[in-house]
Design an enzyme around this catalytic site. Structure first.
Site, PDB file in Angstrom:
ATOM      1  N   ASN A  44       0.840  -1.193   0.000  1.00 46.69           N
ATOM      2  CA  ASN A  44       0.000   0.000   0.000  1.00 46.69           C
ATOM      3  C   ASN A  44       0.878   1.248   0.000  1.00 46.69           C
ATOM      4  O   ASN A  44       1.974   1.276   0.558  1.00 46.69           O
ATOM      5  CB  ASN A  44      -0.995  -0.004   1.172  1.00 46.69           C
ATOM      6  CG  ASN A  44      -0.374  -0.109   2.542  1.00 46.69           C
ATOM      7  OD1 ASN A  44       0.596  -0.835   2.760  1.00 46.69           O
ATOM      8  ND2 ASN A  44      -0.943   0.598   3.504  1.00 46.69           N
ATOM      9  N   GLU A  46       0.198   5.285   0.674  1.00 42.40           N
ATOM     10  CA  GLU A  46      -0.769   6.288   1.127  1.00 42.40           C
ATOM     11  C   GLU A  46      -0.405   7.670   0.618  1.00 42.40           C
ATOM     12  O   GLU A  46       0.682   7.902   0.088  1.00 42.40           O
ATOM     13  CB  GLU A  46      -0.837   6.287   2.658  1.00 42.40           C
ATOM     14  CG  GLU A  46      -1.376   4.995   3.209  1.00 42.40           C
ATOM     15  CD  GLU A  46      -1.434   4.969   4.722  1.00 42.40           C
ATOM     16  OE1 GLU A  46      -2.050   4.039   5.245  1.00 42.40           O
ATOM     17  OE2 GLU A  46      -0.861   5.859   5.387  1.00 42.40           O
ATOM     18  N   GLU A  57      -3.099  -4.726  -3.011  1.00 43.36           N
ATOM     19  CA  GLU A  57      -3.627  -5.633  -4.025  1.00 43.36           C
ATOM     20  C   GLU A  57      -3.706  -4.961  -5.387  1.00 43.36           C
ATOM     21  O   GLU A  57      -3.298  -5.524  -6.406  1.00 43.36           O
ATOM     22  CB  GLU A  57      -5.026  -6.137  -3.628  1.00 43.36           C
ATOM     23  CG  GLU A  57      -5.070  -6.865  -2.311  1.00 43.36           C
ATOM     24  CD  GLU A  57      -5.339  -5.940  -1.117  1.00 43.36           C
ATOM     25  OE1 GLU A  57      -4.595  -4.951  -0.917  1.00 43.36           O
ATOM     26  OE2 GLU A  57      -6.297  -6.219  -0.378  1.00 43.36           O
ATOM     27  N   CYS A  89     -10.147  -4.808   0.749  1.00 44.08           N
ATOM     28  CA  CYS A  89     -11.283  -3.883   0.798  1.00 44.08           C
ATOM     29  C   CYS A  89     -12.213  -4.156  -0.390  1.00 44.08           C
ATOM     30  O   CYS A  89     -11.882  -4.934  -1.293  1.00 44.08           O
ATOM     31  CB  CYS A  89     -10.789  -2.433   0.784  1.00 44.08           C
ATOM     32  SG  CYS A  89     -10.140  -1.874  -0.813  1.00 44.08           S
ATOM     33  N   CYS A  92     -10.671  -3.460  -3.854  1.00 45.41           N
ATOM     34  CA  CYS A  92      -9.708  -4.488  -4.257  1.00 45.41           C
ATOM     35  C   CYS A  92     -10.407  -5.786  -4.641  1.00 45.41           C
ATOM     36  O   CYS A  92      -9.985  -6.470  -5.567  1.00 45.41           O
ATOM     37  CB  CYS A  92      -8.692  -4.732  -3.152  1.00 45.41           C
ATOM     38  SG  CYS A  92      -7.522  -3.357  -2.998  1.00 45.41           S
TER      39      CYS A  92
END
Length: 135
Positions: A44, A46, A57, A89, A92
């Site tokens: 990830n 951010e 993902e 999530c 994803c």
């Protein structure tokens, strides 16, 4: 097949170490296995504008596409050192569904609360994904 699932989970763990997560402090890594038997990883990333963050993902899938991958996803492993069974999530799940072989056979690999490998089908965690109906 469990050896490959364990390998995917290890690759996801390694990828999580590269996460850029200064706002949530929630690093995530993903490793995606394609029909070509190639594995692509992502973490990830951010952003101060939270909506611009990129999940591990989707980062891994984008990495595969950017490298010319044309086959479908067979499995994805997702890992966070902050949470066991780190589920993808909703966004994803939709992305994985878009690029998966199919939701029944594509596997999602997680680490359960006991540190063991848990394997679910994409359909189990995303039974009603959006599909563009061409009819």
């Amino acid at each position: 097949m469990s050896d490959i699932y364990n390998k995917l989970l290890e690759e996801a763990k390694s990828a999580s170490k590269y996460a850029y997560s200064p706002y949530s402090n929630f690093p995530v890594g993903a490793a995606v296995l394609y029909e070509s038997d190639k594995i692509y990883t992502g973490c990830n990333v951010e952003n101060a504008s939270y909506g611009l963050a990129l999940c591990a993902e989707r980062n891994a899938v984008s990495n595969a596409i950017a490298q010319g991958e044309k086959t479908k996803i067979k499995a994805v492993a997702i890992y966070s050192p902050k949470q066991k069974m780190c589920m993808p999530c909703g966004a994803c799940r939709q992305w994985l569904s878009e690029f998966a072989l199919d939701n029944k056979t594509a596997k999602v690999i997680l680490e359960n609360k006991d540190g063991e490998t848990l394997v679910l089908s994409l359909e189990e965690i995303f039974p009603y994904g959006f599909k563009f109906d061409e009819d």
